[in-house]
Every structure is written in C-alpha cells, then in structure tokens.
Design a protein around this motif. Structure first.
Motif, PDB file in Angstrom:
ATOM      1  N   THR B  94       0.847  -1.205   0.000  1.00  0.00           N
ATOM      2  CA  THR B  94       0.000   0.000   0.000  1.00  0.00           C
ATOM      3  C   THR B  94       0.874   1.244   0.000  1.00  0.00           C
ATOM      4  N   GLU B  95       1.950   1.180   0.778  1.00  0.00           N
ATOM      5  CA  GLU B  95       2.866   2.305   0.871  1.00  0.00           C
ATOM      6  C   GLU B  95       3.464   2.651  -0.503  1.00  0.00           C
ATOM      7  N   ILE B  96       3.932   1.615  -1.191  1.00  0.00           N
ATOM      8  CA  ILE B  96       4.527   1.810  -2.517  1.00  0.00           C
ATOM      9  C   ILE B  96       3.492   2.405  -3.466  1.00  0.00           C
ATOM     10  N   ALA B  98       0.833   4.181  -2.656  1.00  0.00           N
ATOM     11  CA  ALA B  98       0.530   5.556  -2.253  1.00  0.00           C
ATOM     12  C   ALA B  98       1.577   6.516  -2.817  1.00  0.00           C
ATOM     13  N   GLN B  99       2.845   6.113  -2.705  1.00  0.00           N
ATOM     14  CA  GLN B  99       3.927   6.975  -3.203  1.00  0.00           C
ATOM     15  C   GLN B  99       3.839   7.132  -4.716  1.00  0.00           C
ATOM     16  N   ILE B 101       1.143   6.782  -6.627  1.00  0.00           N
ATOM     17  CA  ILE B 101      -0.039   7.583  -6.972  1.00  0.00           C
ATOM     18  C   ILE B 101       0.275   9.062  -6.784  1.00  0.00           C
ATOM     19  N   ALA B 102       0.914   9.400  -5.656  1.00  0.00           N
ATOM     20  CA  ALA B 102       1.218  10.802  -5.362  1.00  0.00           C
ATOM     21  C   ALA B 102       2.090  11.403  -6.467  1.00  0.00           C
ATOM     22  N   ILE B 103       3.127  10.648  -6.886  1.00  0.00           N
ATOM     23  CA  ILE B 103       4.037  11.160  -7.918  1.00  0.00           C
ATOM     24  C   ILE B 103       3.305  11.304  -9.251  1.00  0.00           C
ATOM     25  N   GLN B 106       0.874  14.275  -9.315  1.00  0.00           N
ATOM     26  CA  GLN B 106       1.547  15.558  -9.484  1.00  0.00           C
ATOM     27  C   GLN B 106       1.919  15.770 -10.954  1.00  0.00           C
ATOM     28  N   LYS B 107       2.410  14.703 -11.588  1.00  0.00           N
ATOM     29  CA  LYS B 107       2.787  14.799 -13.005  1.00  0.00           C
ATOM     30  C   LYS B 107       1.576  15.075 -13.879  1.00  0.00           C
ATOM     31  N   GLU B 110       0.540  18.633 -13.670  1.00  0.00           N
ATOM     32  CA  GLU B 110       1.449  19.481 -14.440  1.00  0.00           C
ATOM     33  C   GLU B 110       1.107  19.442 -15.928  1.00  0.00           C
TER      34      GLU B 110
END
Lengths: 235, 123
Positions: B94-96, B98-99, B101-103, B106-107, B110
């Motif tokens: 889940t942690e991986i 989440a990270q 998805i967040a990145i 953001q892209k 943009e």
C-alpha cells in the motif's frame, strides 16, 4: 556539476504556518534548485501554502509518516536523475542558508551522505532540549560503536544525499524515525558519511514527530532497527 | 459416536471447505497451504490414536489430550504470526502504491496545466 541537478525535498505534515516562507526562502537563495514539498496527508492548507511559495507539491493519499514521505522524495530524485537530494524539515527549523554547506561535499564527491549538525557550529543559538540531547548522544555513541563513524547529530533530518544512496533509499527506507537508522544503512552500502555545521531554530509550526509518549518507543525501535540492520547482507 | 469419528469428520469438513474456497477463488493456494497442512495432520493423528500416543510420549506428554491442546495452541500461534506477516506485506505494498499515486498525480496535474491554457485560447 550543474546546479539544476539538486532536488530539495520538504516532508510536511500540517505545516501551513511555515511552509510558504520556507519554500520562498529556498527559492530566493537557490533559484536553480528543484523544490518539492511532500504533503504527507495533511489536513490543513499545506498544499495551498506550498504552491503559493512556488514549490511543487506531491500529495500522498494518506499519512505515511516521515520515512514514507522522505522515501517519496528519493523516488522522485531517482526518476528525475538528480545528482543530489537535500532533505529539510517543513517546520522552519532548518535554515535554508546552510543547504550550500551540506550539498558542497556531496556534489564534489567527497561524501555520499552529509548530515547537517547543530553541534558543530561554534555559536549555535538552538541546541534542542536537555532530554533530546541525551537521546542524540545515545545514538551518536551507538552508531559510532557500530559503524566506526562519529556523528555528532545522528537524528538531524537536515541532510544531503548523493546519487549512489538515492538509488538505495528509493528502494528501501525506514518508515518511522528513519534518521539514525539511515546512517547505518548508508554505512552498509559503503557510503562516505560526514557532517557539516548548520544552525537550527526553534520550530515555527507543527509538532516534532518525537513526543514524550513515543520517546520510549523511539529509543527502542531505532536501537533495535540499527542492530538488525547490521545483520543484513553487506553490499 | 467415537472421538476418532468426530475428529476425522470435522477435519475432513474443514479440509473440503478450504478446497472449495480455493475452487471458488476466495482464497489462493498460498494462503490456504497452512490450513490444508494442519487438517492433514489432524486427519492422520485422528485416524491413528497409536501414532498420537507415541508422538505425545516422544514429546514428553503423559496425557495425549494435553499434547493435542499443545498442538492446537501452536497452530494458533503460528497462524497469527503468518497473519502478521501478511498484514505487513499488504502494508508495504500500500505504501509503494501511495507513493506512486502521489508522484503520478503531481505529473498529471502538471500536464493538465500545460495543456489547459492552450485549449482555452484555441492554440
């Protein structure tokens, strides 16, 4: 080495009071650096304030804790092919003026991990509380004993990392209270580790991730994690 | 009904239930392995009291029933350890995610910002 290749990562959890000023200050001092705020599931306006300051904000869908947020930074640094990543606290405790002093040894290849130490500068105005200093000394001695490197400020979250460690930390980084453990991990990857003097201020907003109730957990967890890490395979 | 019969019936029922769960794709083989193994042990020991006696003696138990309780307790301890392991596995995945998805988010933002004004002004 091009100055564009430095990534400044600010892990932030409910830091709306400080984050805009911090980002603006970094942008002013170092206009060529990329500044990324990792919003770790904040419930306040950290995102808006970070963007208002001119930073790129990456928002985690829920709170992962400081380690998860910093690791997100390492992943971004790895993907973007950055030569150096600076980690700086989002609560205005770390003075961005000193970013240059901690990245210089990394960019020159002298160090792979450079930690900003509040105890090395001769006229530091802020040196944390008495109890906190005892904890810091404890980890300094433990790490000195295990890694053979004497670090004066092992819990400092103001640090710069070179490309070699960015790759490793993007793959694995401790989730809670990662700072002292990361030094041991770096040592396991045969990284060159050192310190540079910085000045720290008392925080402007937010709370430290280390509170009284969790202090005992912190001490035991980090000690245990460091000892366990010594049993992992050497690279 | 004899103890032997009830033990065999219950173990068999659980065994078949687990097999059926695999068939209906409610559980994967990996996660059912421990259950199938334990059921098989219960079946073997249930159908052969002499083997149970001998094993109990070997392990130092005077009463075979105590040995059965000991085995049961061990089963639950190992099971909860396995469950902790699985939870951790899920956590790090889940942690991986989440990270990632967040990145990506953001892209994406943009890219949208870049293509947004073009659409508005017609080029």
């Amino acid at each position: 080495m091009k100055p564009e290749n430095v990534l400044v990562v600010i892990p932030a959890y409910n830091e709306e009071r400080a984050i805009r000023r911090l980002v603006q200050e970094i942008k002013l001092c170092y206009p060529h650096f990329h500044v990324v705020v990792i919003n770790d599931g904040s419930t306040d306006n950290t995102v808006g304030e970070g963007e208002a300051g001119g930073g790129v904000v990456v928002s985690l869908p829920f709170n992962l804790g400081i380690g998860g947020a910093v690791q997100t930074g390492y992943k971004i640094a790895l993907e973007g092919g950055f030569d150096c990543m600076v980690q700086i606290d989002g609560d205005y405790q770390h003075d961005p003026k000193y970013i240059m002093s901690i990245i210089t040894p990394v960019l020159s290849g002298e160090l792979d991990l450079c930690i900003g130490s509040r105890f090395l500068s001769p006229d530091a105005p802020f040196r944390s509380t008495f109890l906190r200093r005892i904890g810091i000394r404890f980890f300094a001695i433990l790490l000195g004993w295990i890694t053979g490197i004497h670090i004066t400020d092992p819990t400092s979250g103001f640090r710069a990392t070179g490309a070699k460690l960015i790759r490793q930390f993007a793959l694995y980084y401790p989730m809670d209270f990662p700072e002292p453990e990361a030094i041991q991990i770096a040592k396991r990857y045969r990284a060159k580790i050192g310190e540079a003097p910085v000045q720290m201020r008392s925080r402007l907003g937010g709370r430290s991730s280390i509170r009284y109730l969790t202090t005992l957990y912190y001490m035991i967890k980090v000690t245990f994690a460091i000892l366990i890490d010594t049993m992992k395979k050497k690279e | 009904m004899q103890v032997k019969t009830s033990v065999i019936l219950i173990s068999l029922a659980i065994f078949l239930l687990v097999v059926d769960l695999i068939r209906r794709q409610k559980i994967t083989f990996r996660y059912s392995l421990f259950w199938l193994f334990t059921c098989s042990v219960a079946l073997i020991l249930g159908s052969s009291p002499r083997l149970l006696d001998r094993l109990a003696n070997l392990a130092g138990f005077t009463l075979p029933s105590n040995f059965v309780f000991f085995l049961l307790l061990s089963f639950f301890i190992i099971l909860s350890l396995l469950l902790t392991l699985y939870i951790n596995e899920q956590n790090s995945r889940t942690e991986i995610l989440a990270q990632k998805i967040a990145i990506l988010q953001q892209k994406l933002g943009e890219l949208e910002k870049k293509s947004g004004p073009e659409k508005g002004s017609g080029g």
